[in-house]
Write a protein that holds these residues in place. Sequence first.
Motif, PDB file in Angstrom:
ATOM      1  N   HIS A 245       0.845  -1.201   0.000  1.00  0.00           N
ATOM      2  CA  HIS A 245       0.000   0.000   0.000  1.00  0.00           C
ATOM      3  C   HIS A 245       0.875   1.244   0.000  1.00  0.00           C
ATOM      4  CE1 HIS A 245       0.665   0.917   4.321  1.00  0.00           C
ATOM      5  NE2 HIS A 245       0.674  -0.401   4.463  1.00  0.00           N
ATOM      6  N   CYS A 246       0.239   2.404  -0.095  1.00  0.00           N
ATOM      7  CA  CYS A 246       0.965   3.669  -0.194  1.00  0.00           C
ATOM      8  C   CYS A 246       1.388   4.197   1.176  1.00  0.00           C
ATOM      9  CB  CYS A 246       0.120   4.713  -0.922  1.00  0.00           C
ATOM     10  SG  CYS A 246      -1.305   5.306   0.023  1.00  0.00           S
ATOM     11  N   THR A 247       2.232   5.215   1.163  1.00  0.00           N
ATOM     12  CA  THR A 247       2.678   5.881   2.382  1.00  0.00           C
ATOM     13  C   THR A 247       1.589   6.828   2.889  1.00  0.00           C
ATOM     14  OG1 THR A 247       3.623   7.753   1.182  1.00  0.00           O
ATOM     15  CG2 THR A 247       5.038   5.814   1.503  1.00  0.00           C
TER      16      THR A 247
ATOM     17  N   GLU B  91       1.750   9.883   2.733  1.00  0.00           N
ATOM     18  CA  GLU B  91       1.671  10.967   1.747  1.00  0.00           C
ATOM     19  C   GLU B  91       1.015  10.527   0.443  1.00  0.00           C
ATOM     20  OE1 GLU B  91       4.827  11.669   4.675  1.00  0.00           O
ATOM     21  OE2 GLU B  91       4.580  10.054   3.197  1.00  0.00           O
ATOM     22  N   GLY B  92       0.692   9.223   0.326  1.00  0.00           N
ATOM     23  CA  GLY B  92       0.037   8.723  -0.877  1.00  0.00           C
ATOM     24  C   GLY B  92       0.986   8.277  -1.964  1.00  0.00           C
ATOM     25  N   GLU B  93       2.233   7.925  -1.624  1.00  0.00           N
ATOM     26  CA  GLU B  93       3.221   7.484  -2.610  1.00  0.00           C
ATOM     27  C   GLU B  93       3.545   5.999  -2.426  1.00  0.00           C
ATOM     28  OE1 GLU B  93       5.768  11.534  -3.398  1.00  0.00           O
ATOM     29  OE2 GLU B  93       6.414  10.246  -1.734  1.00  0.00           O
ATOM     30  N   TYR B  94       4.101   5.389  -3.500  1.00  0.00           N
ATOM     31  CA  TYR B  94       4.441   3.967  -3.476  1.00  0.00           C
ATOM     32  C   TYR B  94       5.949   3.777  -3.609  1.00  0.00           C
ATOM     33  CZ  TYR B  94      -0.455   2.553  -3.923  1.00  0.00           C
ATOM     34  OH  TYR B  94      -1.800   2.346  -3.700  1.00  0.00           O
ATOM     35  N   SER B  95       6.486   2.929  -2.721  1.00  0.00           N
ATOM     36  CA  SER B  95       7.910   2.609  -2.820  1.00  0.00           C
ATOM     37  C   SER B  95       8.206   1.912  -4.146  1.00  0.00           C
ATOM     38  CB  SER B  95       8.327   1.708  -1.651  1.00  0.00           C
ATOM     39  OG  SER B  95       7.672   0.448  -1.726  1.00  0.00           O
TER      40      SER B  95
ATOM     41  N   TRP C 105     -10.259   6.063  -3.149  1.00  0.00           N
ATOM     42  CA  TRP C 105     -10.611   5.834  -1.752  1.00  0.00           C
ATOM     43  C   TRP C 105      -9.417   5.182  -1.061  1.00  0.00           C
ATOM     44  CZ3 TRP C 105     -14.333   7.676   1.137  1.00  0.00           C
ATOM     45  CH2 TRP C 105     -14.573   7.098   2.398  1.00  0.00           C
ATOM     46  N   PRO C 106      -9.116   5.511   0.217  1.00  0.00           N
ATOM     47  CA  PRO C 106      -7.975   4.887   0.901  1.00  0.00           C
ATOM     48  C   PRO C 106      -8.109   3.367   0.929  1.00  0.00           C
ATOM     49  CG  PRO C 106      -9.373   6.097   2.448  1.00  0.00           C
ATOM     50  CD  PRO C 106      -9.821   6.477   1.086  1.00  0.00           C
ATOM     51  N   HIS C 107      -7.016   2.671   0.602  1.00  0.00           N
ATOM     52  CA  HIS C 107      -7.097   1.230   0.368  1.00  0.00           C
ATOM     53  C   HIS C 107      -5.749   0.557   0.569  1.00  0.00           C
ATOM     54  CE1 HIS C 107      -5.690   3.072  -3.365  1.00  0.00           C
ATOM     55  NE2 HIS C 107      -5.085   1.915  -3.628  1.00  0.00           N
ATOM     56  N   MET C 108      -5.776  -0.775   0.536  1.00  0.00           N
ATOM     57  CA  MET C 108      -4.586  -1.615   0.502  1.00  0.00           C
ATOM     58  C   MET C 108      -4.767  -2.660  -0.588  1.00  0.00           C
ATOM     59  SD  MET C 108      -3.699  -2.345   4.514  1.00  0.00           S
ATOM     60  CE  MET C 108      -3.096  -1.054   5.604  1.00  0.00           C
ATOM     61  N   HIS C 109      -3.653  -3.081  -1.197  1.00  0.00           N
ATOM     62  CA  HIS C 109      -3.666  -4.118  -2.226  1.00  0.00           C
ATOM     63  C   HIS C 109      -3.181  -5.445  -1.639  1.00  0.00           C
ATOM     64  CE1 HIS C 109      -3.870  -1.186  -5.662  1.00  0.00           C
ATOM     65  NE2 HIS C 109      -3.247  -0.399  -4.791  1.00  0.00           N
ATOM     66  N   PHE C 110      -3.657  -6.559  -2.219  1.00  0.00           N
ATOM     67  CA  PHE C 110      -3.103  -7.862  -1.827  1.00  0.00           C
ATOM     68  C   PHE C 110      -3.277  -8.883  -2.946  1.00  0.00           C
ATOM     69  CE2 PHE C 110      -7.530  -8.038  -0.446  1.00  0.00           C
ATOM     70  CZ  PHE C 110      -7.944  -9.313  -0.812  1.00  0.00           C
ATOM     71  N   GLU C 111      -2.397  -9.878  -2.918  1.00  0.00           N
ATOM     72  CA  GLU C 111      -2.478 -11.038  -3.806  1.00  0.00           C
ATOM     73  C   GLU C 111      -2.360 -12.299  -2.963  1.00  0.00           C
ATOM     74  OE1 GLU C 111      -0.506  -9.067  -7.860  1.00  0.00           O
ATOM     75  OE2 GLU C 111       0.704 -10.377  -6.576  1.00  0.00           O
ATOM     76  N   VAL C 112      -3.055 -13.351  -3.381  1.00  0.00           N
ATOM     77  CA  VAL C 112      -3.045 -14.627  -2.667  1.00  0.00           C
ATOM     78  C   VAL C 112      -2.380 -15.681  -3.550  1.00  0.00           C
ATOM     79  CG1 VAL C 112      -4.451 -16.430  -1.589  1.00  0.00           C
ATOM     80  CG2 VAL C 112      -5.158 -14.026  -1.418  1.00  0.00           C
ATOM     81  N   PHE C 113      -1.471 -16.464  -2.937  1.00  0.00           N
ATOM     82  CA  PHE C 113      -0.757 -17.540  -3.630  1.00  0.00           C
ATOM     83  C   PHE C 113      -0.978 -18.855  -2.882  1.00  0.00           C
ATOM     84  CE2 PHE C 113       1.360 -13.604  -4.625  1.00  0.00           C
ATOM     85  CZ  PHE C 113       1.714 -13.707  -5.965  1.00  0.00           C
ATOM     86  N   ARG C 114      -0.786 -19.968  -3.589  1.00  0.00           N
ATOM     87  CA  ARG C 114      -1.010 -21.277  -2.978  1.00  0.00           C
ATOM     88  C   ARG C 114       0.008 -21.579  -1.892  1.00  0.00           C
ATOM     89  NH1 ARG C 114      -1.609 -24.520  -0.213  1.00  0.00           N
ATOM     90  NH2 ARG C 114      -2.489 -26.610  -0.345  1.00  0.00           N
ATOM     91  N   SER C 115       1.205 -21.056  -1.988  1.00  0.00           N
ATOM     92  CA  SER C 115       2.241 -21.310  -0.988  1.00  0.00           C
ATOM     93  C   SER C 115       3.336 -20.267  -1.125  1.00  0.00           C
ATOM     94  CB  SER C 115       2.832 -22.712  -1.162  1.00  0.00           C
ATOM     95  OG  SER C 115       3.536 -22.794  -2.394  1.00  0.00           O
ATOM     96  N   LEU C 116       4.253 -20.266  -0.168  1.00  0.00           N
ATOM     97  CA  LEU C 116       5.406 -19.375  -0.275  1.00  0.00           C
ATOM     98  C   LEU C 116       6.258 -19.722  -1.487  1.00  0.00           C
ATOM     99  CD1 LEU C 116       6.573 -19.051   3.457  1.00  0.00           C
ATOM    100  CD2 LEU C 116       5.473 -17.294   2.048  1.00  0.00           C
ATOM    101  N   ASN C 117       6.324 -21.003  -1.826  1.00  0.00           N
ATOM    102  CA  ASN C 117       7.145 -21.432  -2.960  1.00  0.00           C
ATOM    103  C   ASN C 117       6.624 -20.905  -4.291  1.00  0.00           C
ATOM    104  OD1 ASN C 117       8.911 -22.884  -1.326  1.00  0.00           O
ATOM    105  ND2 ASN C 117       7.713 -24.786  -1.498  1.00  0.00           N
TER     106      ASN C 117
END
Length: 310
Positions: free
Chosen positions: A170-172, A174-178, A216-228
């Motif tokens: 997600h953003c800082t 200040e609304g910026e992305y690393s 709108w203020p938010h967070m992003h995510f992705e789901v994977f089957r495993s760490l591998n």
Amino acid sequence: MNHSQDADDLAHDLGLQHDLQVMARRLLDRRRMLGLMASGGAVALLSACGGGGDSSDSTGTGTGTGTGTGTGTDTGTGTGTGTGTGTTTGSCMVDPTETEGPYPADGSNGSRGSLVNVLSQSGVVRSDLRSSFGGMSGTAAGLPLTLKITLVNVSTNCSPLEGYAIYLWHCTREGEYSLYSTDLLNQNFLRGVQATDSNGECTFVTIFPGCYDGRWPHMHFEVFRSLNTAGSYTNKLLTSQMAMPKDVASAVYAGVSGYSASVSNLSRVSVTSDNVFGDNTSEQIAWQTPTFTGDTTNGHTATISIGIAV
């Protein structure tokens, strides 16, 4: 007085024949009298035995025999099912697929002409996202936020999913992305991966995100089957976003240093007019919004469930 008898007594000198007739008549009268007396005695006897009188002087007895049988059967059967509204105990939904946006750093695009994939970097599997890693230094400032996620399988009555990987970014404030914003090209904070435990849970420590213009203020995510399998976006099972609750966002932006630009940005957008959440149902938006506790002094803890069908 019997007037016929008196007349006969006065005529006693009229001869034998007359006397015999009188005697016969008197005998007949006596028989009649006896008959009347007998009849009167019978009536008196009947009266004495209760043939008349009011109810207070009479008694009565009665006998009766009555039998009755009855059978009855009362049976009832009922079945009922109930489901609660808890996100992991019988009521859940698949999260809607949302755009990853222009700043995913998952290997699907680049920044300044170079492919950016933070998922392939050592150290990305971590709980605390506030500092950069892998040779980069720097810490994102902002109100502390502990985010607790539960991953559930909608196909099996919302059962928890163990061993899956969730990538959060997600953003800082200040609304910026690393890795993308000009002054953050050498920072990779506010990004990280966690694996779910036996309860389907994982926890991230981060900051409350700012609100930039048009979103709108938010967070992003992705789901994977495993760490591998979490090393590349091509293996993801779901890409989606979380919406921050308005009351919490308003309080943070107005009361915490560093979020001042978010106040005016938030005033120009709503979750229903947002270009990502705006086409979702109210139930979906509620499902995508974490539940918050805490304050603007010590920070917040938020909980949310993510649903997938596997």
